[in-house]
Design a protein around this motif. Structure first.
Motif, short mmCIF file in Angstrom:
data_model
loop_
_atom_site.label_atom_id
_atom_site.label_comp_id
_atom_site.label_asym_id
_atom_site.label_seq_id
_atom_site.Cartn_x
_atom_site.Cartn_y
_atom_site.Cartn_z
N ARG A 1 16.16 107.85 76.05
CA ARG A 1 14.81 107.68 75.53
C ARG A 1 14.53 108.83 74.55
O ARG A 1 14.02 108.61 73.46
CB ARG A 1 13.78 107.64 76.65
N CYS B 1 16.51 112.61 78.25
CA CYS B 1 15.71 111.72 79.08
C CYS B 1 16.40 110.37 79.00
O CYS B 1 16.48 109.77 77.93
CB CYS B 1 14.28 111.62 78.53
N GLU B 2 16.95 109.94 80.15
CA GLU B 2 17.76 108.73 80.20
C GLU B 2 17.14 107.71 81.14
O GLU B 2 16.68 108.07 82.22
CB GLU B 2 19.16 109.06 80.73
N ARG B 3 17.13 106.47 80.73
CA ARG B 3 16.74 105.39 81.64
C ARG B 3 17.88 105.20 82.62
O ARG B 3 19.02 104.97 82.21
CB ARG B 3 16.45 104.12 80.88
N ARG C 1 17.32 104.59 90.82
CA ARG C 1 15.91 104.84 90.51
C ARG C 1 15.04 105.16 91.72
O ARG C 1 13.84 104.98 91.67
CB ARG C 1 15.31 103.64 89.79
N TYR D 1 13.41 107.37 85.04
CA TYR D 1 14.00 108.23 84.01
C TYR D 1 14.53 109.50 84.63
O TYR D 1 13.91 110.11 85.49
CB TYR D 1 12.97 108.56 82.93
N GLN E 1 14.33 113.17 88.58
CA GLN E 1 13.92 111.83 88.17
C GLN E 1 12.40 111.79 88.15
O GLN E 1 11.75 112.37 89.02
CB GLN E 1 14.43 110.79 89.17
N ARG F 1 8.93 109.05 80.55
CA ARG F 1 8.96 108.04 79.48
C ARG F 1 7.98 108.42 78.38
O ARG F 1 8.07 107.94 77.25
CB ARG F 1 8.67 106.65 80.03
#
Length: 118
Positions: free
Chosen positions: A38, A57-59, A65, A70, A85, A90
């Motif tokens: 992201r 920042c990664e999905r 999760r 993120y 996390q 986001r």
């Protein structure tokens, strides 16, 4: 650098001066690796030709999760580590604020204030 993001295209969103480091926050990232970025924070020490540290920042994949959609990953020359996390990452402002705080601790710049350049 191990696990360095393979950035094909990205749009600079913010730039900061943090002590002797310049920090660029990238958005709208298209990469050639498997991560769904992201945002990417690239950290360059004055005089160095390329970043030595990245915060991403990664999905995260659905099965990872449990703590949020993120993840913030620290990427350095000797490896990478998922720091946490958070759904809130986001948001560009939230990721930038939290990322700069991580960098201040990591780079031992607790007395430095990040100055926004862009």
């Amino acid at each position: 650098m191990v696990n360095k993001p393979d950035i094909r295209t990205a749009v600079p969103k913010h730039r900061y001066q943090l002590g002797e480091f310049q920090v660029v926050v990238l958005g709208e990232v298209e990469s050639g690796d498997a991560q769904d970025y992201r945002y990417i924070m690239a950290v360059v020490r004055e005089g160095d030709p390329e970043p030595g540290v990245y915060l991403t920042c990664e999905r995260l994949p659905a099965e990872q999760r449990s703590g949020g959609a993120y993840g913030m990953r620290l990427v350095m020359r000797d490896g990478a580590e998922l720091l946490g996390q958070e759904d809130g990452w986001r948001d560009l402002h939230r990721f930038t604020e939290d990322g700069l705080a991580v960098l201040r601790k990591l780079l031992n710049l607790g007395d430095e204030t990040p100055y926004r350049l862009m």
